[in-house]
Write a protein that holds these residues in place. Structure first.
Motif, PDB file in Angstrom:
ATOM      1  N   ALA A 130       0.880  -1.230  -0.207  1.00  0.00           N
ATOM      2  CA  ALA A 130       0.060   0.075   0.022  1.00  0.00           C
ATOM      3  C   ALA A 130       0.787   1.057  -0.002  1.00  0.00           C
ATOM      4  CB  ALA A 130      -0.944  -0.014   1.102  1.00  0.00           C
ATOM      5  N   VAL A 131       1.905   1.371   0.643  1.00  0.00           N
ATOM      6  CA  VAL A 131       2.879   2.372   0.889  1.00  0.00           C
ATOM      7  C   VAL A 131       3.431   2.506  -0.617  1.00  0.00           C
ATOM      8  CG1 VAL A 131       5.286   3.235   1.712  1.00  0.00           C
ATOM      9  CG2 VAL A 131       3.268   2.190   3.289  1.00  0.00           C
ATOM     10  N   VAL A 132       3.987   1.756  -1.114  1.00  0.00           N
ATOM     11  CA  VAL A 132       4.348   1.693  -2.507  1.00  0.00           C
ATOM     12  C   VAL A 132       3.425   2.236  -3.656  1.00  0.00           C
ATOM     13  CG1 VAL A 132       5.620   0.499  -4.394  1.00  0.00           C
ATOM     14  CG2 VAL A 132       6.543   0.090  -2.256  1.00  0.00           C
TER      15      VAL A 132
ATOM     16  N   ALA B 295       2.668   5.786  -2.913  1.00  0.00           N
ATOM     17  CA  ALA B 295       3.936   6.744  -3.410  1.00  0.00           C
ATOM     18  C   ALA B 295       3.945   6.882  -4.975  1.00  0.00           C
ATOM     19  CB  ALA B 295       5.145   6.003  -2.974  1.00  0.00           C
ATOM     20  N   LEU B 296       3.920   5.674  -5.655  1.00  0.00           N
ATOM     21  CA  LEU B 296       3.635   5.841  -7.250  1.00  0.00           C
ATOM     22  C   LEU B 296       2.533   6.508  -7.600  1.00  0.00           C
ATOM     23  CD1 LEU B 296       4.537   2.186  -8.161  1.00  0.00           C
ATOM     24  CD2 LEU B 296       6.081   4.185  -8.447  1.00  0.00           C
ATOM     25  N   ALA B 297       1.265   6.504  -6.881  1.00  0.00           N
ATOM     26  CA  ALA B 297       0.261   7.262  -7.374  1.00  0.00           C
ATOM     27  C   ALA B 297       0.386   8.782  -6.995  1.00  0.00           C
ATOM     28  CB  ALA B 297      -1.065   7.000  -6.565  1.00  0.00           C
ATOM     29  N   ALA B 298       1.073   9.281  -6.096  1.00  0.00           N
ATOM     30  CA  ALA B 298       1.453  10.496  -5.822  1.00  0.00           C
ATOM     31  C   ALA B 298       2.495  11.032  -6.849  1.00  0.00           C
ATOM     32  CB  ALA B 298       2.191  10.558  -4.540  1.00  0.00           C
ATOM     33  N   VAL B 299       3.520  10.425  -7.303  1.00  0.00           N
ATOM     34  CA  VAL B 299       4.290  10.714  -8.401  1.00  0.00           C
ATOM     35  C   VAL B 299       3.648  10.968  -9.509  1.00  0.00           C
ATOM     36  CG1 VAL B 299       6.550  10.024  -9.723  1.00  0.00           C
ATOM     37  CG2 VAL B 299       6.329   9.820  -7.271  1.00  0.00           C
ATOM     38  N   ALA B 300       2.753   9.934  -9.877  1.00  0.00           N
ATOM     39  CA  ALA B 300       1.857  10.373 -11.009  1.00  0.00           C
ATOM     40  C   ALA B 300       1.079  11.350 -11.041  1.00  0.00           C
ATOM     41  CB  ALA B 300       1.123   9.094 -11.436  1.00  0.00           C
TER      42      ALA B 300
END
Length: 110
Positions: A25-27, A30-35
């Motif tokens: 969930a953390v990973v 983080a990927l969704a935030a960068v996207a």
């Protein structure tokens, strides 16, 4: 496509142990935030012009009336001369003004 990814993530989080699910969930977060930041930068850099040719177009604008000494434009007013592409006006309305005024039905530059 998005629904499939969300469903797969939901299944993975239900099957995994709590510690593993937490890491996944953390990973994913983080990927969704960068996207999201990337989409925001892309949207800001592309400007607010509508998709297509990027040329301003006006159709069926209606009438414009200005009082004495005023300015009436039924169409496009480009005082700075910075409109992108080739401006186009179709079926603009009447433009009327009183004494010492300026009336343009179409495109006014300057």
């Amino acid at each position: 496509m998005t629904a499939v990814l969300v469903a797969a993530l939901a299944v993975a989080l239900m099957v995994l142990r709590w510690d593993d699910a937490n890491k996944v969930a953390v990973v994913v977060s983080a990927l969704a935030a960068v996207a999201a930041v990337g989409v925001g930068v892309w949207a800001a850099s592309s400007g607010t012009r509508p998709s297509g040719s990027g040329s301003p177009r006006v159709s069926r604008s209606g009438s414009a009336t200005a009082g004495r000494g005023g300015r009436a434009v039924s169409g496009i007013a480009d005082r700075s001369g910075s409109l992108p592409g080739e401006a186009r006006v179709d079926r603009s309305g009447d433009a009327r003004t009183g004494d010492d005024g300026d009336a343009v039905s179409g495109i006014s530059r300057g």
